[in-house]
Scaffold this motif. Structure first.
Motif, PDB file in Angstrom:
ATOM      1  N   ASN A 156       0.837  -1.210   0.000  1.00 27.25           N
ATOM      2  CA  ASN A 156       0.000   0.000   0.000  1.00 27.25           C
ATOM      3  C   ASN A 156       0.865   1.250   0.000  1.00 27.25           C
ATOM      4  OD1 ASN A 156      -2.955  -0.939   0.366  1.00 27.25           O
ATOM      5  ND2 ASN A 156      -1.852  -2.120   1.923  1.00 27.25           N
ATOM      6  N   PHE A 157       1.897   1.249   0.850  1.00 23.35           N
ATOM      7  CA  PHE A 157       2.816   2.383   0.898  1.00 23.35           C
ATOM      8  C   PHE A 157       3.459   2.609  -0.469  1.00 23.35           C
ATOM      9  CE2 PHE A 157       7.295   3.742   1.625  1.00 23.35           C
ATOM     10  CZ  PHE A 157       7.041   5.027   2.079  1.00 23.35           C
ATOM     11  N   GLN A 158       3.960   1.546  -1.056  1.00 25.98           N
ATOM     12  CA  GLN A 158       4.622   1.676  -2.354  1.00 25.98           C
ATOM     13  C   GLN A 158       3.662   2.224  -3.408  1.00 25.98           C
ATOM     14  OE1 GLN A 158       7.504  -0.988  -3.806  1.00 25.98           O
ATOM     15  NE2 GLN A 158       7.409  -2.339  -2.016  1.00 25.98           N
ATOM     16  N   LYS A 159       2.446   1.700  -3.413  1.00 26.98           N
ATOM     17  CA  LYS A 159       1.511   2.114  -4.452  1.00 26.98           C
ATOM     18  C   LYS A 159       1.227   3.608  -4.389  1.00 26.98           C
ATOM     19  CE  LYS A 159      -3.121   1.712  -6.302  1.00 26.98           C
ATOM     20  NZ  LYS A 159      -4.455   1.074  -6.250  1.00 26.98           N
ATOM     21  N   TYR A 160       0.966   4.134  -3.182  1.00 25.83           N
ATOM     22  CA  TYR A 160       0.547   5.541  -3.104  1.00 25.83           C
ATOM     23  C   TYR A 160       1.728   6.511  -3.152  1.00 25.83           C
ATOM     24  CZ  TYR A 160      -4.038   3.770  -2.833  1.00 25.83           C
ATOM     25  OH  TYR A 160      -5.205   3.117  -3.171  1.00 25.83           O
ATOM     26  N   VAL A 161       2.905   6.061  -2.765  1.00 24.49           N
ATOM     27  CA  VAL A 161       4.094   6.874  -3.030  1.00 24.49           C
ATOM     28  C   VAL A 161       4.248   7.054  -4.534  1.00 24.49           C
ATOM     29  CG1 VAL A 161       6.618   6.817  -3.024  1.00 24.49           C
ATOM     30  CG2 VAL A 161       5.351   6.385  -0.917  1.00 24.49           C
ATOM     31  N   ASP A 162       4.068   5.973  -5.254  1.00 27.76           N
ATOM     32  CA  ASP A 162       4.188   6.008  -6.713  1.00 27.76           C
ATOM     33  C   ASP A 162       3.054   6.819  -7.345  1.00 27.76           C
ATOM     34  OD1 ASP A 162       6.229   5.055  -8.288  1.00 27.76           O
ATOM     35  OD2 ASP A 162       5.079   3.350  -9.047  1.00 27.76           O
ATOM     36  N   GLU A 163       1.816   6.512  -6.939  1.00 27.29           N
ATOM     37  CA  GLU A 163       0.641   7.102  -7.563  1.00 27.29           C
ATOM     38  C   GLU A 163       0.546   8.605  -7.297  1.00 27.29           C
ATOM     39  OE1 GLU A 163      -3.993   6.188  -6.900  1.00 27.29           O
ATOM     40  OE2 GLU A 163      -2.839   4.510  -7.734  1.00 27.29           O
ATOM     41  N   TRP A 164       0.998   9.032  -6.130  1.00 26.29           N
ATOM     42  CA  TRP A 164       0.921  10.453  -5.768  1.00 26.29           C
ATOM     43  C   TRP A 164       2.236  11.184  -6.020  1.00 26.29           C
ATOM     44  CZ3 TRP A 164      -1.933   9.486  -0.455  1.00 26.29           C
ATOM     45  CH2 TRP A 164      -3.245   9.047  -0.735  1.00 26.29           C
ATOM     46  N   ASP A 165       3.161  10.528  -6.708  1.00 19.59           N
ATOM     47  CA  ASP A 165       4.409  11.145  -7.164  1.00 19.59           C
ATOM     48  C   ASP A 165       5.226  11.701  -5.993  1.00 19.59           C
ATOM     49  OD1 ASP A 165       6.294  11.857  -9.058  1.00 19.59           O
ATOM     50  OD2 ASP A 165       5.371  13.795  -9.497  1.00 19.59           O
ATOM     51  N   LEU A 166       5.432  10.882  -4.974  1.00 16.67           N
ATOM     52  CA  LEU A 166       6.166  11.300  -3.784  1.00 16.67           C
ATOM     53  C   LEU A 166       7.523  10.590  -3.670  1.00 16.67           C
ATOM     54  CD1 LEU A 166       3.195  11.229  -1.251  1.00 16.67           C
ATOM     55  CD2 LEU A 166       4.032  13.146  -2.622  1.00 16.67           C
ATOM     56  N   ARG A 167       7.951  10.004  -4.748  1.00 17.18           N
ATOM     57  CA  ARG A 167       9.161   9.186  -4.765  1.00 17.18           C
ATOM     58  C   ARG A 167      10.403   9.962  -4.307  1.00 17.18           C
ATOM     59  NH1 ARG A 167       9.634   6.550 -10.408  1.00 17.18           N
ATOM     60  NH2 ARG A 167       7.730   5.624  -9.570  1.00 17.18           N
ATOM     61  N   ASP A 168      10.609  11.135  -4.901  1.00 14.84           N
ATOM     62  CA  ASP A 168      11.808  11.907  -4.560  1.00 14.84           C
ATOM     63  C   ASP A 168      11.779  12.360  -3.106  1.00 14.84           C
ATOM     64  OD1 ASP A 168      12.760  11.619  -7.118  1.00 14.84           O
ATOM     65  OD2 ASP A 168      12.059  13.587  -7.811  1.00 14.84           O
ATOM     66  N   MET A 169      10.606  12.681  -2.602  1.00 11.79           N
ATOM     67  CA  MET A 169      10.503  13.130  -1.218  1.00 11.79           C
ATOM     68  C   MET A 169      10.841  11.999  -0.256  1.00 11.79           C
ATOM     69  SD  MET A 169       7.172  15.670  -1.238  1.00 11.79           S
ATOM     70  CE  MET A 169       7.432  16.123   0.486  1.00 11.79           C
ATOM     71  N   VAL A 170      10.432  10.778  -0.579  1.00 12.13           N
ATOM     72  CA  VAL A 170      10.773   9.643   0.282  1.00 12.13           C
ATOM     73  C   VAL A 170      12.276   9.380   0.226  1.00 12.13           C
ATOM     74  CG1 VAL A 170      10.471   7.157   0.621  1.00 12.13           C
ATOM     75  CG2 VAL A 170       8.489   8.612   0.202  1.00 12.13           C
ATOM     76  N   ASP A 171      12.866   9.515  -0.948  1.00 12.91           N
ATOM     77  CA  ASP A 171      14.312   9.342  -1.049  1.00 12.91           C
ATOM     78  C   ASP A 171      15.065  10.338  -0.166  1.00 12.91           C
ATOM     79  OD1 ASP A 171      14.712   7.116  -2.589  1.00 12.91           O
ATOM     80  OD2 ASP A 171      14.727   8.190  -4.487  1.00 12.91           O
ATOM     81  N   ASP A 172      14.495  11.520   0.016  1.00 13.90           N
ATOM     82  CA  ASP A 172      15.144  12.526   0.863  1.00 13.90           C
ATOM     83  C   ASP A 172      15.126  12.150   2.341  1.00 13.90           C
ATOM     84  OD1 ASP A 172      15.904  14.135  -1.206  1.00 13.90           O
ATOM     85  OD2 ASP A 172      14.196  15.504  -1.052  1.00 13.90           O
ATOM     86  N   LEU A 173      14.361  11.113   2.702  1.00 11.09           N
ATOM     87  CA  LEU A 173      14.340  10.656   4.083  1.00 11.09           C
ATOM     88  C   LEU A 173      15.529   9.758   4.412  1.00 11.09           C
ATOM     89  CD1 LEU A 173      10.570   9.655   4.440  1.00 11.09           C
ATOM     90  CD2 LEU A 173      11.656  11.784   5.196  1.00 11.09           C
ATOM     91  N   ARG A 174      16.294   9.387   3.394  1.00 12.30           N
ATOM     92  CA  ARG A 174      17.391   8.447   3.622  1.00 12.30           C
ATOM     93  C   ARG A 174      18.474   9.083   4.484  1.00 12.30           C
ATOM     94  NH1 ARG A 174      16.751   3.949   0.454  1.00 12.30           N
ATOM     95  NH2 ARG A 174      15.164   4.162  -1.180  1.00 12.30           N
ATOM     96  N   GLN A 175      18.960   8.291   5.420  1.00 16.60           N
ATOM     97  CA  GLN A 175      19.996   8.744   6.341  1.00 16.60           C
ATOM     98  C   GLN A 175      21.382   8.497   5.759  1.00 16.60           C
ATOM     99  OE1 GLN A 175      18.955  10.417   9.206  1.00 16.60           O
ATOM    100  NE2 GLN A 175      16.987  10.166   8.167  1.00 16.60           N
ATOM    101  N   GLU A 176      22.400   8.703   6.569  1.00 14.51           N
ATOM    102  CA  GLU A 176      23.778   8.643   6.095  1.00 14.51           C
ATOM    103  C   GLU A 176      24.117   7.289   5.481  1.00 14.51           C
ATOM    104  OE1 GLU A 176      28.050   8.097   6.064  1.00 14.51           O
ATOM    105  OE2 GLU A 176      26.655   7.035   7.392  1.00 14.51           O
TER     106      GLU A 176
END
Length: 559
Positions: A156-176
């Motif tokens: 579900n998380f994957q689908k709506y990240v993709d569908e709502w075009d939030l991919r780059d924002m999730v990538d920005d959550l990555r730590q060191e």
């Protein structure tokens, strides 16, 4: 009586103030085997080693094959104390076969209590109400699970990240280490939660249009002050933190609640600078200082929080304030107060945050509170089910509808156009929905609770419990404002986080004190250079070296 704006009141103003990736949108989980045996969890954080006994599919009801019990940290709001009789938990258990064992902490010191529990290793498995950035310290110390390792088990998380075009924002959550350690609540539309609520009828009365810019607002305040000389027409009510937050983006900076680590990306210099030393920040405090000097700003609202029906609400009712910070629920609070005061024929409007010298920028708000899993969760023999459950609870559309509205056919009906109607016996009093009902879905049954409601929302769900004027607010922001681009990632490692914390806390304290001093005239703006020099004396250069070093490292890791 005309009322524009949302008649939705979700918490007290103080409580609300606490309360701002390339993933394949697979519908079925990979690496899940058949059969009915126990799940095997990987203790070393490698998602590929999981062997799940049942699959989970996006947009479908998930249910554990056997009864499960998972632990969860629950924050208690004073206005809506949890009850053993809440039907909400029974309905969750019936649908998923999961019983939640709660550890309760009070809202008043929830952040501190949460940190102590996690640091001591005593926290439950599921940690809700986590906003982006709050996970950093726990990620660096290894106290929480790298959820990016298990993204394949969250369809579900994957689908709506993709569908709502939030991919780059999730990538920005990555730590060191390149991993992310929380998954946020997802919002289909990006609109600022807090903005200005204005008495549009009074703006019309004095010949001032609804403000499109901060200059427009100043002109309107001057006209209102002339008509109502006893007023201080503009107020915040959140110690200045709310208004400075949503104003900052239009001045080309960050501030207030949105200050974060204080790093502002200077595109021209191609590096981070400290936001509170920039020309944009100086322009912003100069603007508010000018309002205060002219008697247009309610200074009390910049020094004290408005705790549910407090000073700002009272001043709105007394017609001493005509524009103030708030969210969609605040219109209801102001309207209730005006009604009680006998004020008639008013019109309240929630407007898009005004544009400013830097443009029409607003804070991107596609994320809301999400969750973390504490490190010992991976050792639970039912860890697969824990992943499936949290994915369903936070991101499945039917789960989100259940959390907000209860059970269809029992608590509400929904027509072909998607309009929700509460059954006659039920009310959501804080949203002013069916006030004649005798059973409150939130207070009596636990639905629409503050721990889960609102976290992930489609536009349709967000609109379902709001009046048409809030839809107009969404449309206004979407059509006239530009979400600021996310800054380049700059995750710090554990040692750097410790160093940064030692530097950033006194720096931020100085910024907060000086900002309030400049705005309220306690500190003359001729002292700006001395203020900046003082920050340098507190180790600002060393702090920014940490930030920029992390940004350079992250850029190198990216390619």
């Amino acid at each position: 009586m005309a009322r524009a704006g949302n008649l939705a009141g979700r918490r007290t103003r103080k409580a609300r103030a606490a309360g701002a990736l390339t993933l394949v949108g697979a519908l079925a989980l990979a690496a899940c085997g058949g059969g009915g045996g126990e799940d095997t969890a990987a203790g070393d954080g490698e998602g590929a080693e999981l062997e799940c006994s049942a699959e989970s599919v996006a947009d479908e009801q998930w249910k554990a094959a056997e009864p499960r019990e998972f632990s969860l940290l629950w924050t208690d709001w004073a206005d809506f104390p949890i009850k053993d009789s809440w039907e909400f938990f029974d309905e969750i258990e019936e649908r998923t076969n999961v019983k939640l064992n709660l550890t309760n902490i009070p809202f008043s010191d929830a952040t501190e209590k949460r940190s102590l529990l996690i640091s001591a290793g005593d926290a439950p498995q599921i940690i809700p109400l986590v906003y982006t950035g709050e996970e950093r310290q726990f990620a660096a110390s290894g106290a929480v699970v790298p959820l990016s390792d298990y993204a394949d088990y969250m369809p579900n998380f994957q689908k709506y990240v993709d569908e709502w075009d939030l991919r780059d924002m999730v990538d920005d959550l990555r730590q060191e280490d390149g991993k992310y350690y929380m998954t946020p609540g997802l919002q289909e539309v990006s609109v600022p939660t807090f903005t200005l609520i204005i008495r549009k009828d009074v703006f019309d009365e004095v010949g001032a249009p609804a403000p499109e810019t901060w200059e427009d607002l100043q002109e309107g305040m001057e006209l209102i002050k002339a008509k109502y000389p006893e007023s201080t027409p503009l107020a915040d009510g959140f110690e200045g933190q709310s208004m400075i937050n949503y104003a900052a983006h239009a001045f080309g900076t960050v501030g207030g609640w949105g200050f974060g680590d204080g790093a502002w990306w200077d595109k021209d210099a191609n590096e981070f600078v400290y936001a509170a030393t920039t020309d944009g920040y100086k322009d912003m405090v100069t603007y508010f200082a000018g309002l205060n000097e002219a008697g247009l700003l309610d200074s009390e609202s910049f020094t004290a929080a408005d705790d549910g029906g407090g000073t700002v609400t009272e001043k709105f009712a007394e017609e001493k304030v005509f524009a103030a910070s708030g969210g969609s629920w605040t219109v209801q609070e102001f309207a209730t107060a005006l009604d009680a005061a006998g004020v008639t024929d008013y019109e309240l409007v929630q407007i898009a945050p005004p544009a400013g010298p830097a443009g029409d920028f607003v804070e991107p708000r596609n994320f809301w509170n999400g969750f973390m899993l504490t490190k010992d969760a991976v050792n639970d023999p039912n860890f697969c089910d824990l992943l499936h459950f949290t994915d369903w609870l936070y991101y499945n559309p039917e789960a989100r509808e259940l959390i907000q509205w209860g059970v269809e056919g029992e608590h509400y009906t929904k027509d072909a156009e998607g309009k929700y109607t509460l059954e006659p016996d039920f009310t959501l009093a804080n949203l002013n929905l069916n006030p004649s009902g005798t059973i409150d879905l939130k207070k009596d049954l636990g639905y629409a609770n503050d721990v889960f409601a609102g976290s992930t929302e489609s536009r349709a769900l967000k609109e379902s419990y709001n009046v048409p004027a809030f839809v107009e607010y969404i449309d206004s922001v979407q059509s006239t404002r530009t979400p600021r681009d996310p800054f380049p990632p700059h995750p710090l490692d554990e040692t750097e986080l410790e160093q940064a914390s030692l530097l950033s806390t006194p720096l931020k304290d100085t910024v907060d004190t000086a900002t309030l001093g400049f705005v309220l005239g306690q500190k003359d703006l001729s002292e700006w250079d001395a203020y900046v020099s003082g920050l340098e004396g507190q180790g600002l250069s060393s702090y920014m070296d940490l930030i920029n070093g992390a940004a350079e490292r992250a850029a190198g890791n990216d390619g």
